[in-house]
Design an enzyme around this catalytic site. Structure first.
Site, PDB file in Angstrom:
ATOM      1  N   ASP A 317       0.852  -1.177   0.000  1.00  0.00           N
ATOM      2  CA  ASP A 317       0.000   0.000   0.000  1.00  0.00           C
ATOM      3  C   ASP A 317       0.901   1.245   0.000  1.00  0.00           C
ATOM      4  O   ASP A 317       2.100   1.164   0.250  1.00  0.00           O
ATOM      5  CB  ASP A 317      -0.952  -0.013   1.209  1.00  0.00           C
ATOM      6  CG  ASP A 317      -2.187   0.841   0.972  1.00  0.00           C
ATOM      7  OD1 ASP A 317      -2.177   1.671   0.039  1.00  0.00           O
ATOM      8  OD2 ASP A 317      -3.167   0.698   1.728  1.00  0.00           O
ATOM      9  N   GLU A 521     -10.302   7.224   4.236  1.00  0.00           N
ATOM     10  CA  GLU A 521      -9.226   6.741   5.108  1.00  0.00           C
ATOM     11  C   GLU A 521      -9.237   7.455   6.462  1.00  0.00           C
ATOM     12  O   GLU A 521     -10.294   7.747   7.019  1.00  0.00           O
ATOM     13  CB  GLU A 521      -7.886   6.833   4.380  1.00  0.00           C
ATOM     14  CG  GLU A 521      -7.925   6.030   3.058  1.00  0.00           C
ATOM     15  CD  GLU A 521      -6.587   5.896   2.383  1.00  0.00           C
ATOM     16  OE1 GLU A 521      -5.617   5.564   3.074  1.00  0.00           O
ATOM     17  OE2 GLU A 521      -6.504   6.077   1.153  1.00  0.00           O
TER      18      GLU A 521
HETATM   19  C1  BGC Z   1      -3.069  10.999  -2.032  1.00  0.00           C
HETATM   20  C2  BGC Z   1      -2.546  10.020  -1.007  1.00  0.00           C
HETATM   21  C3  BGC Z   1      -3.512   8.889  -0.871  1.00  0.00           C
HETATM   22  C4  BGC Z   1      -3.695   8.297  -2.179  1.00  0.00           C
HETATM   23  C5  BGC Z   1      -4.618   7.183  -2.158  1.00  0.00           C
HETATM   24  C6  BGC Z   1      -3.226  10.273  -3.278  1.00  0.00           C
HETATM   25  O1  BGC Z   1      -3.523  11.057  -4.337  1.00  0.00           O
HETATM   26  O2  BGC Z   1      -2.209  12.068  -2.254  1.00  0.00           O
HETATM   27  O3  BGC Z   1      -2.198  10.560   0.189  1.00  0.00           O
HETATM   28  O4  BGC Z   1      -3.084   7.932   0.028  1.00  0.00           O
HETATM   29  O5  BGC Z   1      -4.114   9.250  -3.119  1.00  0.00           O
HETATM   30  O6  BGC Z   1      -4.716   6.728  -3.444  1.00  0.00           O
HETATM   31  C1  BGC Z   2      -5.116   3.064   0.265  1.00  0.00           C
HETATM   32  C2  BGC Z   2      -5.345   1.917  -0.670  1.00  0.00           C
HETATM   33  C3  BGC Z   2      -5.261   2.366  -2.096  1.00  0.00           C
HETATM   34  C4  BGC Z   2      -3.951   3.060  -2.313  1.00  0.00           C
HETATM   35  C5  BGC Z   2      -3.731   3.521  -3.723  1.00  0.00           C
HETATM   36  C6  BGC Z   2      -3.938   3.904  -0.120  1.00  0.00           C
HETATM   37  O1  BGC Z   2      -3.918   5.099   0.567  1.00  0.00           O
HETATM   38  O2  BGC Z   2      -4.957   2.570   1.573  1.00  0.00           O
HETATM   39  O3  BGC Z   2      -6.573   1.314  -0.412  1.00  0.00           O
HETATM   40  O4  BGC Z   2      -5.415   1.295  -2.971  1.00  0.00           O
HETATM   41  O5  BGC Z   2      -3.884   4.189  -1.472  1.00  0.00           O
HETATM   42  O6  BGC Z   2      -4.535   4.561  -4.067  1.00  0.00           O
END
Ligand code: BGC
Ligand code: BGC
Length: 812
Positions: A317, A521
Site C-alpha cells: 500500500d 481513510e
Molecule cells: C493521495 C494520497 C492517498 C492516495 C490514495 C493520493 O492522491 O495524495 O495521500 O493515500 O491518493 O490513493
Molecule cells: C489506500 C489503498 C489504495 C492506495 C492507492 C492507499 O492510501 O490505503 O486502499 O489502494 O492508497 O490509491
C-alpha cells in the site's frame, strides 16, 4: 483485457510471424520478439525464459510502482516500471478531472514507452496501470458511481455485486487501465474507523461472499474462457489483513489478540477471494501484535502463501513499507524479504530502486527472492494477456475507447437497482411509502448534491460536496432530489426542493436528506459515534413542530448514533453512500420497488463508540430492516450522550483536513479580499502564487507543503471565531531572504508579526510549534495570513485554537 485467442490461433500466428508480437497495426510499438516467447509453451516456460534474460535493474523495476504524477513517459522508457498507479488525487497531466480520452492516451503512452526495444536482447515487458475503482470507475468524470460497499452489504446479493464488478471492469477497460485495487474485504468491527464504508459487513462470511463475487465480476470466472478477457481487469483483495480490526477503529493502527482468532475473523474473506481467482492481494497498513503487516513474514508468507496457497502477487500500500520499524520510504529491503512483491512507492521510486539493486548486489536480498517476486508479477501479466502475441496497446483492447460505455444506460440501471436494494428502513410509522398524489417538500443541502451522496474516493481521494465537486463534475448522474422529483411526479404528486425547508404551500410530507460529509481513510476516523452536524435534526424538529410528517434520508458511510433524529422523524432510511443514481432512493420511498435492504452492520444504541458488533450494544441488530408494510412505531429512544459535549471546533487544520467551517485561501499581496479558495488544500494545487502539496508527516497527507512566491499571501479563516490562541505545527524548508509576516486578525485591527527572523532560525530544524497569543497579537481573531516579499517554503501539520492561561507568551 485481452482478446482471448484460441491455442490454435496462437500457433498459427506464431508460424506466420515467426513468434513476433503482432497484434494491432504495424505503426504501433508492440512487445516485440523479445517478449513474445511462445505462450503455447506455458506460463512456467515463458516466465523462466524472461527471468533468464532480464538484468537486475529491470527485475527490480518490475517491483516498483510509482504514481503517475511523479514520473514521466521518459522515466518509464528509461526504467521500465512493472506497474504504476494513479493515486486518489492523480490524473493525466496532473488533472484529476481530465477527460476519459486523456486517461486512455496516457495508458498508451506508458505502454509504448515500456515496450520500446532494449539493447542486447533484453526482453521488454509491458507495464500495467492500477487504479482505485472502488465504487465504479470512480476517478473518472462521467463514469457510473455505484454505492459504496457498505450499501452493497445491505443489499446482500452476490449476483448483484458480480454484475457491478463486470460493469466496473468494462468502464476501466474503456480508459485503458489494467488493474483495479478492489475489492476491499475488510471486516470492519469498529464504526469509528474512517474506512467502514469500504467494508461490506461486520460479518466475515458476508464479506467473503461479496468480495469473491466482485473478484469474479472484475476478472471473469476463472474457469471460463473469458477470464481476464475483454471487458475484464485484474482485481485486488485488500488489505491483508486486519485493517478492519484496529484498536478503537484507528486507521492504519494496531490489531491485537490471539493470531488464530484474528485470522478466523479478519482473514476469512481471503481464501474465498483466492478461490475466485484473485490475481493480486494488497498488504495492509496496520500492524498485528506490534508488527507492521508489510514486514510480517509469518503472515505475508507463512499464512498467505503457505497456508492459504495464494499464487498471485502481493502489492504494497501507499508508502506503507516505510512504516516498518527500521525502514524508510526509499530504503526498505525488509518488505521484499517478508514477502511483498511490489512496492507502491508513489514519489520516492528512484532512490528505492537504487537501494534495492545495491542490496541484492550486497547479498542483503537473495536473488532467489527477487526472481520469485518478479516471477509472480510476470505470471499475473501472462494470465492477463500482456505477454505474448495477443498483447495489445491499451487502446486496442476489447472495449477500450468506447466512451459511450461510461455510464451506459445498462450500467446506470444497474446502479439504480443497487441503490434501491441497499436502502434500509429503520423506522416507519406509515408515512412510507409516500402516497401517490401527495405534495412533498424535499429539504437539506445534501438532497441535490451528488458529491455528498457519493462519499470519499469520488473524483478526488477525499471526495467532496457540491462546493468542491459541483454538479458539472457528474454529467451522468441523477441526484436524490432529481429522482424524488421524477418519482413523485410519476405517481401524480408534486415535489419541491427547498434546501432550507421553507415553503409557501404547506406540504403533506417532508423528506429531509442529510448526512456525513465525504471523507476517505484516516480523515474519516472519529473518537465516538456522534453525528455532530445538526442541519438535518433542525429540519426534522421544525417540521414536527409544524405538524408536518417527515422522512429522514441519512447519507453515511457507517451507522452512527442517531437517536435524536430517529425520535424526530416519522420514518428513517439509512441510504448509505448511493453514488450517481439517486433515483434508487426514490424508488423505495415511493414504493415503486420493495424495501429489501437489511443492515450488514449492527446499529449502535449508544454514542460513545464501543464496538457494537453482533448483538451487544445494538439498537438494531445485524439483518434488521423493515419492509414497507411494517409500521409499528419505535419506542422513544434515549437522547443522553456524554460525548455530545466534546465539540472540537478548534481544529483549523488537522489529520490532513481543514476543520469544520474553515477555508484556506491564496492571494497576491495588494489585491483586495481573500483571493482564491484552496478547497481542502488538496493534492497539488496552485493559486495566486501559492502552491500546496500533500506531505506525509506521521500519516499520509496529514501535512501540507506550502511554496509561496514573492508577493503572495496564504491564509486560513474560521467561519466562526472559536477564540483562543493559535497553535501551528510547522517546519521551515527555505527561509526568506526578504520580509515575511504573519497577519493575525482582520483589517485595521490585525496584528502583524515579523516572521523573518523566526523562520531563518527555524530553517532546517524540523518540526516546531508556533504559539500566537494576545502577547503578540492582542485581538487574535478568526483569521491568519502569511505574507511574503520573497519565495519561501514551509510545511504545516496541525493548526489549532487553544485556550491557554492568561499571559502565555508567543513562541516560534
Ligand atoms: C493521495 C494520497 C492517498 C492516495 C490514495 C493520493 O492522491 O495524495 O495521500 O493515500 O491518493 O490513493
Ligand atoms: C489506500 C489503498 C489504495 C492506495 C492507492 C492507499 O492510501 O490505503 O486502499 O489502494 O492508497 O490509491
Amino acid at each position: 483485457m485481452r482478446a482471448r485467442v484460441s491455442k490454435r490461433a496462437v500457433v498459427a500466428a506464431m508460424l506466420a510471424f515467426g513468434g513476433l508480437g503482432l497484434a494491432g497495426c504495424a505503426t504501433v510499438p508492440q512487445p516485440s520478439a523479445d517478449v513474445a516467447v511462445a505462450p503455447a509453451a506455458g506460463e512456467d516456460a515463458v516466465v523462466a525464459d524472461l527471468l533468464s534474460r532480464m538484468s537486475l535493474e529491470r527485475k527490480i523495476a518490475q517491483l516498483i510502482q510509482p504514481q503517475i504524477n511523479s514520473f514521466t513517459v521518459e522515466d518509464m522508457e528509461r526504467y521500465r516500471f512493472g506497474s504504476y498507479l494513479n493515486g486518489g488525487n492523480g490524473g493525466p497531466g496532473g488533472n484529476e478531472f481530465a477527460p476519459a480520452a486523456d486517461w486512455l492516451a496516457l495508458a498508451d503512452a506508458m505502454y509504448d514507452a515500456s515496450v520500446r526495444p532494449l539493447p542486447g536482447g533484453e526482453p521488454v515487458i509491458p507495464t500495467m496501470w492500477g487504479t482505485d475503482a472502488v465504487h465504479g470507475h470512480s476517478n473518472i468524470v462521467g463514469a457510473t458511481l455505484f454505492p459504496h460497499n457498505i450499501a452493497l452489504g445491505a443489499a446482500g446479493d452476490a449476483d448483484l455485486v458480480r454484475r457491478i464488478g463486470h460493469a466496473t471492469a468494462v468502464e476501466i477497460e474503456v480508459t485503458g487501465i489494467d488493474w483495479n485495487f478492489s475489492p476491499t474485504v475488510a471486516v470492519a468491527r469498529d464504526d469509528r474507523w474512517g474506512r467502514t464504508y469500504e467494508s461490506y459487513s461486520e460479518d466475515p462470511q458476508l464479506v467473503a461472499r461479496l468480495g469473491a463475487a466482485l473478484v469474479e465480476g472484475l476478472q471473469g470466472n476463472r474457469d471460463s474462457a473469458d477470464f481476464l478477457g475483454d471487458g475484464r481487469v485484474i482485481a485486488t483483495a485488500k488489505h491483508f489483513f486486519g485493517d478492519g480490526g484496529t484498536e478503537q477503529g484507528v486507521d492504519q493502527g494496531d490489531v491485537n489478540g490471539d493470531i488464530e482468532q484474528l485470522i478466523a475473523l479478519h482473514a476469512v474473506p481471503y481464501p474465498a477471494a483466492i478461490e475466485a481467482g484473485v490475481e493480486t492481494i494488497m498488504a495492509s497498513f496496520n500492524s498485528i501484535n506490534g508488527v507492521k503487516m508489510h514486514g510480517n513474514r509469518d503472515l505475508l508468507t507463512g499464512v498467505l502463501r503457505e497456508r492459504m496457497g495464494f499464487e498471485g502477487l502481493v502489492v504494497g500500500d501507499w508508502n506503507a513499507h516505510g512504516q516498518i520499524a527500521g525502514c524508510t520510504v526509499d530504503n526498505c529491503p525488509d518488505a521484499l524479504l517478508a514477502g511483498l512483491d511490489i512496492y507502491m512507492v508513489p514519489d520516492d521510486w528512484r532512490v528505492l530502486l537504487d537501494n534495492l539493486v545495491a542490496q541484492v548486489r550486497a547479498g542483503t536480498i537473495p536473488m532467489a527472492r527477487v526472481d520469485e517476486a518478479v516471477g509472480r508479477v510476470l505470471r499475473v501479466k501472462y494470465r492477463a494477456g500482456l505477454l505474448g502475441p495477443e498483447a495489445r496497446r491499451p487502446s486496442q483492447r476489447g472495449v477500450a475507447g468506447r466512451f459511450d460505455l461510461l455510464a451506459s444506460p445498462e450500467h446506470r440501471a444497474l446502479a439504480r437497482e443497487a441503490v434501491a436494494r441497499s436502502q434500509v428502513i429503520l423506522s416507519n410509522d406509515g408515512v412510507l411509502p409516500l402516497r401517490a398524489g401527495s405534495r412533498v417538500l424535499v429539504a437539506g443541502t445534501a438532497a441535490d448534491d451528488v458529491g455528498q451522496a457519493s462519499g470519499g474516493w469520488t473524483l478526488e481521494w477525499q471526495g467532496g460536496r457540491a462546493d468542491q465537486l459541483p454538479r458539472e463534475r457528474f454529467p451522468n448522474a441523477t441526484s436524490i432530489w432529481e429522482g424524488l422529483r421524477d418519482g413523485i411526479a410519476a405517481g401524480g404528486g408534486s415535489a419541491t426542493l427547498s434546501v432550507d425547508g421553507s415553503f409557501t404551500q404547506r406540504p403533506d410530507v417532508a423528506v429531509v436528506v442529510f448526512g456525513e460529509r465525504p471523507y476517505a481513510e484516516f480523515a474519516g476516523d472519529q473518537r465516538d459515534l456522534v453525528f455532530r452536524d445538526e442541519e438535518g435534526l433542525t429540519h426534522l424538529r421544525r417540521f414536527r413542530d409544524q405538524g408536518i410528517p417527515t422522512v429522514a434520508v441519512f447519507l453515511s458511510g457507517r451507522p452512527l448514533w442517531m437517536n435524536r433524529e430517529l425520535n424526530a422523524a416519522n420514518a428513517f432510511v439509512a441510504a448509505w453512500l448511493p453514488g450517481s443514481e439517486g433515483a434508487g432512493v426514490a424508488d423505495v420511498l415511493t414504493g415503486a420497488r420493495p424495501a429489501t435492504g437489511r443492515l450488514s452492520f449492527s446499529w449502535p444504541a449508544g454514542c460513545d463508540g464501543q464496538p457494537v458488533n453482533g448483538q451487544v450494544g445494538a439498537l438494531f441488530t445485524l439483518g434488521y430492516g423493515r419492509s414497507l408494510a411494517e409500521t409499528a412505531p419505535l419506542p422513544v429512544l434515549s437522547e443522553d450522550c456524554a460525548a455530545l459535549a466534546n465539540t472540537d471546533t478548534a481544529t483549523v487544520f488537522g489529520q490532513g483536513r481543514l476543520g469544520q467551517g474553515v477555508s484556506a485561501f491564496a492571494a497576491r499581496i495588494g489585491t483586495a479580499g481573500d483571493g482564491e479558495l484552496l478547497p481542502q488544500m488538496r493534492g497539488d494545487m496552485s493559486a495566486s502564487g501559492v502552491t500546496v502539496r500533500g506531505f506525509d508527516r506521521d500519516a499520509q497527507e496529514d501535512a501540507r507543503q506550502i511554496l509561496m512566491r514573492a508577493g503572495s499571501r496564504f491564509g486560513l479563516v474560521q467561519a466562526q471565531d472559536s477564540g483562543g490562541a493559535w497553535r501551528i505545527s510547522y517546519e521551515v524548508l527555505t527561509r526568506p531572504s526578504t520580509p515575511v509576516v504573519l497577519r493575525v486578525g482582520q483589517g485595521d485591527d490585525a496584528a502583524t508579526i515579523d516572521l523573518a527572523q523566526h523562520f531563518a532560525h527555524a530553517e532546517g530544524k524540523g518540526w516546531r510549534e508556533m504559539v500566537i497569543t494576545p502577547a503578540c497579537a492582542p485581538g487574535l481573531g478568526q483569521r491568519i495570513a502569511f505574507e511574503t516579499q520573497g519565495d519561501i517554503s514551509f510545511r504545516i501539520s496541525a493548526v489549532r485554537r487553544e485556550h491557554l492561561p492568561e499571559g502565555t507568551p508567543c513562541a516560534f
